[in-house]
Write an enzyme that holds these catalytic residues in place. Structure first.
Site, short mmCIF file in Angstrom:
data_model
loop_
_atom_site.label_atom_id
_atom_site.label_comp_id
_atom_site.label_asym_id
_atom_site.label_seq_id
_atom_site.Cartn_x
_atom_site.Cartn_y
_atom_site.Cartn_z
N LYS A 135 0.02 -2.45 -4.97
CA LYS A 135 0.21 -1.03 -5.22
C LYS A 135 1.44 -0.77 -6.09
O LYS A 135 1.44 0.18 -6.90
CB LYS A 135 0.31 -0.27 -3.90
CG LYS A 135 -1.02 -0.24 -3.13
CD LYS A 135 -2.15 0.34 -3.98
CE LYS A 135 -3.43 0.51 -3.19
NZ LYS A 135 -4.51 1.13 -4.01
N TYR B 66 -0.67 -6.12 -0.20
CA TYR B 66 -0.99 -4.71 -0.49
C TYR B 66 0.19 -4.03 -1.17
O TYR B 66 0.02 -3.31 -2.16
CB TYR B 66 -1.35 -4.00 0.81
CG TYR B 66 -1.79 -2.57 0.64
CD1 TYR B 66 -3.09 -2.27 0.24
CD2 TYR B 66 -0.92 -1.51 0.90
CE1 TYR B 66 -3.51 -0.95 0.09
CE2 TYR B 66 -1.33 -0.20 0.76
CZ TYR B 66 -2.62 0.08 0.36
OH TYR B 66 -3.02 1.38 0.21
N SER C 11 0.01 3.89 -3.73
CA SER C 11 0.40 4.08 -2.34
C SER C 11 1.91 4.17 -2.25
O SER C 11 2.63 3.63 -3.10
CB SER C 11 -0.07 2.89 -1.49
OG SER C 11 0.47 2.95 -0.18
#
Length: 266
Positions: free
Chosen positions: A178, A174, A159
């Site tokens: 990532k 998150y 991401s």
């Protein structure tokens, strides 16, 4: 021994995935990154194993539709990627059903909607275990097969959040997961240099429904921070997955491709 140069020289042959077997995790939704990555590979002739965690009906529907539309073999499998034994079984089952695995697209993931102080320890662990450890589990399970066959391509969905800290929403778990996926891809590109290629794709804001819980005013702020001024459709990522899956990217390993509408240039 170095990975060999493809015999094909024309793009139509380099991009072709005919005769290839591709696993795509997290491809049970009606649209979404994993589903569109799978469709892209099917369009170019690959046979597919797609996975789901809880949406069996969606995965079976996708498998049936892709098989009928593109004339390829597609089968759905249940796999909870944060359990190594399930990833190992997935690879073994696909080898039994298809004979081999040529490409693994590690796409299954989980989003976060809070920072570390407002989240529980369990919420942190759930995101890390799914997004980072789950990617490791997939990589190790298929990497052993790649090493045995001396060929393979692993494509990791990371991401843009692995490059930047998103604003205004808090999602530290998150972002960290990532960022780890990007560096895992680079590390494995070196570790697997004699038999397989490893690359990652870092999407920006994609209209898949996963961000529907975010208030509209925040989504408008996101768009103001994107030079292209909008979310992407998941279909706009298909080409990147086909590129990394195919021989068109034969000299590409350890790369991370940002597809973010320019977000990270600001």
């Amino acid at each position: 021994m170095p990975i060999s140069v493809p015999q094909a020289t024309e793009l139509k042959d380099l991009f072709s995935l005919k005769g290839k077997v591709v696993i795509v995790t997290g491809a049970s939704g009606p649209t979404g990154i994993g589903t569109e990555a799978a469709r892209g590979c099917a369009e170019y002739g690959a046979d597919l194993a797609i996975t789901y965690n809880s949406r069996a009906e969606g995965a079976e529907k996708n498998a049936k539709e892709m098989s009928e539309k593109y004339g390829v073999k597609v089968k759905a499998y249940k796999c909870q990627v944060n359990e190594y034994a399930q990833c190992e079984k997935l690879v073994q089952d696909v080898i039994k059903d298809f004979g081999k695995v040529d490409v693994f697209i590690a796409n299954a993931g989980k989003t976060a909607d809070n920072g570390i102080l407002d989240a529980t320890v369990e919420q942190w662990n759930e995101v890390i275990q799914t997004d980072l450890t789950g990617t490791f589990n997939c990589a190790r399970a298929v990497g052993l097969h790649f090493r045995e066959r001396k060929t393979g391509s692993l494509v990791i969905t990371s991401s843009m959040s692995g490059h930047i800290a998103n604003f205004p929403q808090e999602q530290a778990s998150y972002n960290v997961a990532k960022a780890g996926c990007i560096h895992l891809a680079k590390s494995l590109a070196n570790e697997w240099r004699d038999f397989a290629r490893v690359n990652s794709i870092s999407p920006g804001y994609i209209d898949t429904g996963l961000s529907d819980f975010v208030p509209q005013d925040i989504q408008k702020l996101w768009h103001s921070m994107i030079p292209m001024g909008r979310d992407a459709k998941a279909t706009e990522l298909k080409g990147a997955y086909v590129y990394f899956a195919s021989d068109a990217s034969s000299y590409c390993t350890g790369s991370d491709l940002l597809i973010d509408g320019g977000y990270c240039v600001r």
